[in-house]
Enzyme design. Structure first.
Site, PDB file in Angstrom:
ATOM      1  N   ARG A 102       0.877  -1.180   0.000  1.00  0.00           N
ATOM      2  CA  ARG A 102       0.000   0.000   0.000  1.00  0.00           C
ATOM      3  C   ARG A 102       0.903   1.213   0.000  1.00  0.00           C
ATOM      4  O   ARG A 102       1.650   1.434   0.970  1.00  0.00           O
ATOM      5  CB  ARG A 102      -0.924  -0.012   1.223  1.00  0.00           C
ATOM      6  CG  ARG A 102      -1.641   1.305   1.438  1.00  0.00           C
ATOM      7  CD  ARG A 102      -2.786   1.217   2.406  1.00  0.00           C
ATOM      8  NE  ARG A 102      -3.922   0.542   1.794  1.00  0.00           N
ATOM      9  CZ  ARG A 102      -5.152   0.534   2.283  1.00  0.00           C
ATOM     10  NH1 ARG A 102      -5.414   1.174   3.415  1.00  0.00           N
ATOM     11  NH2 ARG A 102      -6.126  -0.088   1.663  1.00  0.00           N
ATOM     12  N   HIS A 129      -7.118   1.143  -6.760  1.00  0.00           N
ATOM     13  CA  HIS A 129      -7.312   0.180  -5.667  1.00  0.00           C
ATOM     14  C   HIS A 129      -7.913  -1.088  -6.284  1.00  0.00           C
ATOM     15  O   HIS A 129      -9.096  -1.395  -6.097  1.00  0.00           O
ATOM     16  CB  HIS A 129      -8.249   0.795  -4.625  1.00  0.00           C
ATOM     17  CG  HIS A 129      -8.234   0.114  -3.292  1.00  0.00           C
ATOM     18  ND1 HIS A 129      -7.456  -1.003  -3.013  1.00  0.00           N
ATOM     19  CD2 HIS A 129      -8.924   0.381  -2.143  1.00  0.00           C
ATOM     20  CE1 HIS A 129      -7.662  -1.368  -1.752  1.00  0.00           C
ATOM     21  NE2 HIS A 129      -8.545  -0.556  -1.214  1.00  0.00           N
ATOM     22  N   GLN A 132      -9.895  -3.761  -4.279  1.00  0.00           N
ATOM     23  CA  GLN A 132     -11.242  -3.290  -3.973  1.00  0.00           C
ATOM     24  C   GLN A 132     -12.142  -3.440  -5.202  1.00  0.00           C
ATOM     25  O   GLN A 132     -13.271  -3.921  -5.111  1.00  0.00           O
ATOM     26  CB  GLN A 132     -11.179  -1.818  -3.530  1.00  0.00           C
ATOM     27  CG  GLN A 132     -12.508  -1.268  -3.065  1.00  0.00           C
ATOM     28  CD  GLN A 132     -12.963  -1.906  -1.758  1.00  0.00           C
ATOM     29  OE1 GLN A 132     -12.244  -1.872  -0.781  1.00  0.00           O
ATOM     30  NE2 GLN A 132     -14.145  -2.500  -1.750  1.00  0.00           N
ATOM     31  N   ASP A 224     -17.324   6.958  -1.876  1.00  0.00           N
ATOM     32  CA  ASP A 224     -16.100   6.786  -1.081  1.00  0.00           C
ATOM     33  C   ASP A 224     -15.834   8.134  -0.399  1.00  0.00           C
ATOM     34  O   ASP A 224     -16.480   9.147  -0.713  1.00  0.00           O
ATOM     35  CB  ASP A 224     -14.940   6.373  -2.013  1.00  0.00           C
ATOM     36  CG  ASP A 224     -13.621   6.116  -1.274  1.00  0.00           C
ATOM     37  OD1 ASP A 224     -13.646   5.917  -0.046  1.00  0.00           O
ATOM     38  OD2 ASP A 224     -12.568   6.133  -1.940  1.00  0.00           O
ATOM     39  N   CYS A 264     -16.523   1.409  -0.119  1.00  0.00           N
ATOM     40  CA  CYS A 264     -15.361   0.543   0.168  1.00  0.00           C
ATOM     41  C   CYS A 264     -14.992   0.546   1.644  1.00  0.00           C
ATOM     42  O   CYS A 264     -14.308  -0.364   2.107  1.00  0.00           O
ATOM     43  CB  CYS A 264     -14.177   1.004  -0.672  1.00  0.00           C
ATOM     44  SG  CYS A 264     -13.725   2.723  -0.371  1.00  0.00           S
ATOM     45  N   ARG A 292     -13.602  -8.894   0.577  1.00  0.00           N
ATOM     46  CA  ARG A 292     -12.170  -8.635   0.353  1.00  0.00           C
ATOM     47  C   ARG A 292     -11.392  -9.927   0.614  1.00  0.00           C
ATOM     48  O   ARG A 292     -10.459 -10.270  -0.112  1.00  0.00           O
ATOM     49  CB  ARG A 292     -11.668  -7.517   1.281  1.00  0.00           C
ATOM     50  CG  ARG A 292     -12.209  -6.121   0.979  1.00  0.00           C
ATOM     51  CD  ARG A 292     -11.667  -5.556  -0.319  1.00  0.00           C
ATOM     52  NE  ARG A 292     -10.224  -5.414  -0.310  1.00  0.00           N
ATOM     53  CZ  ARG A 292      -9.546  -4.388   0.228  1.00  0.00           C
ATOM     54  NH1 ARG A 292     -10.204  -3.390   0.753  1.00  0.00           N
ATOM     55  NH2 ARG A 292      -8.219  -4.351   0.194  1.00  0.00           N
TER      56      ARG A 292
HETATM   57  N1   CP Z   1     -11.331  -0.469   1.775  1.00  0.00           N
HETATM   58  C1   CP Z   1     -10.067  -0.542   2.278  1.00  0.00           C
HETATM   59  O1   CP Z   1      -9.076  -0.731   1.547  1.00  0.00           O
HETATM   60  O2   CP Z   1      -9.990  -0.403   3.635  1.00  0.00           O
HETATM   61  P1   CP Z   1      -8.648  -0.212   4.503  1.00  0.00           P
HETATM   62  O3   CP Z   1      -8.090   1.135   4.151  1.00  0.00           O
HETATM   63  O4   CP Z   1      -9.100  -0.305   5.925  1.00  0.00           O
HETATM   64  O5   CP Z   1      -7.687  -1.300   4.128  1.00  0.00           O
HETATM   65  N1  NVA Z   2      -9.982   6.616  -1.460  1.00  0.00           N
HETATM   66  C1  NVA Z   2      -9.645   6.125  -0.151  1.00  0.00           C
HETATM   67  C2  NVA Z   2      -9.857   4.652  -0.079  1.00  0.00           C
HETATM   68  C3  NVA Z   2      -9.549   4.014   1.250  1.00  0.00           C
HETATM   69  C4  NVA Z   2      -9.745   2.537   1.243  1.00  0.00           C
HETATM   70  C5  NVA Z   2      -8.221   6.504   0.197  1.00  0.00           C
HETATM   71  O1  NVA Z   2      -7.341   6.385  -0.680  1.00  0.00           O
HETATM   72  O2  NVA Z   2      -7.964   6.920   1.325  1.00  0.00           O
END
Ligand code: CP
Ligand code: NVA
Length: 306
Positions: A102, A129, A132, A224, A264, A292
């Site tokens: 990440r 993502h 997701q 989101d 999400c 997930r």
């Molecule tokens: N939706 C998602 O990726 O959640 P987290 O940021 O908690 O991993």
């Molecule tokens: N768009 C959000 C998604 C989190 C899962 C972010 O990047 O923070």
């Protein structure tokens, strides 16, 4: 499929392979059994940002497949600061059978993949993502028993999640519309690529600044957060611009009567979605979160299982 960095790089056939495998793995899990498809295998999980779902579902997914996962926190590794991205990839990939990362900048996950000896999975970047997005296709398929011909309306920020959905919908023949304020629409590059994929599958990718026009006829309403991780300094401005894009009962009334509500998570309740909608009868947000686990087990088994 060597890595899993963006749904733009995954073919429609590969997406369907993953969806069907996820369905099989979920059915086995519901029966109380898990096949040890990754016995003895390990996953390194590199995080530059916080997470609940991604970290917990990847770790439990590896455990259920008979393998092991190792969490590496942002402060420990310092990807690109304590050590170059390339060297992190070169070193970590000598210990593990797969890497999930990440990151802030998408080019860093690409660089990890370039220098890694083992498959790399994008666990969220500023651009996309894909875990997701794949999970969301799986959840919609589970609920509707079909994907092609459905209309998904995304309202809010044209961000990483919206990009993954645009690519995913375009690949499987779903119409996708993004309703966002000027300046926060999907990037032109994303729209161009998604439209290329849509021209093959026969679906449509639309952009609008009118959330009600987007919601009309939608089978799925998706939102989101207005401020993604890494954009915190813009929170004040965004709180002024985005309220017309809130997913609330009024917006739901513009969609189909059987519309599904998706997010999400994590949600900023009272901002992009109201409690009434997130906790209402049309909401499938927690099924999404659960899935997930199942969708990512399919990714892991496919990439690390050879
Ligand atoms: N939706 C998602 O990726 O959640 P987290 O940021 O908690 O991993
Ligand atoms: N768009 C959000 C998604 C989190 C899962 C972010 O990047 O923070």
């Amino acid at each position: 499929m060597k890595h899993f960095l963006s749904l733009a790089d995954v073919s429609t056939d590969q997406i369907w392979h993953l969806l069907k495998l996820a369905r099989e793995l979920k059915a086995e899990w519901l029966r109380g059994g898990n096949r040890p498809l990754l016995a003895g295998k390990s996953l390194g999980m590199l995080f530059q940002k916080p997470s609940l779902r991604t970290r917990a579902s990847f770790e439990m997914g590896m455990v259920q497949l008979g393998g092991h996962a190792m969490y590496l926190s942002p402060s420990e590794v310092g990807v690109g600061s304590r050590e170059s991205v390339a060297d992190v990839a070169r070193v970590l990939s000598r210990y593990v059978d797969g890497i999930m990362a990440r990151v802030f900048e998408h080019r860093h996950v690409e660089e990890l993949a370039h220098h890694s000896r083992v498959p790399v999975i994008n666990g969220l970047s500023d651009h996309s993502h894909p875990c997701q997005g794949l999970t969301d296709l799986f959840t919609i398929w589970e609920k509707k028993e079909t994907l092609s011909g459905l209309r998904l309306a995304y309202v809010g920020d044209g961000n990483n999640v919206a990009t993954a959905l645009a690519f995913g919908c375009a690949k499987v023949g779903m119409d996708f519309v993004c309703a966002a304020p000027a300046g926060s629409q999907l990037p032109d590059g994303t729209v161009g690529r998604a439209r290329e994929f849509a021209s093959v599958s026969g679906s449509k990718i639309e952009l609008t600044d009118d959330s009600y026009a987007a919601a009309r006829g939608a089978h799925i309403l998706y939102t989101d957060v207005w401020t993604s991780m890494g954009q915190e300094e813009e929170t004040g401005v965004r709180l002024r611009v985005f309220p017309p894009y809130q997913l609330n009962a009024r917006l739901m009334a513009a969609a189909r009567p059987d519309v599904l509500v998706m997010h999400c998570l994590p949600a900023h309740r009272g901002q992009e979605i109201t409690d009434e909608v997130a906790d209402g009868p049309h909401s499938i947000v927690f099924d999404q979160a659960e899935n997930r686990l199942h969708a990512q087990k399919a990714i892991l088994a496919t990439l690390l299982g050879q």
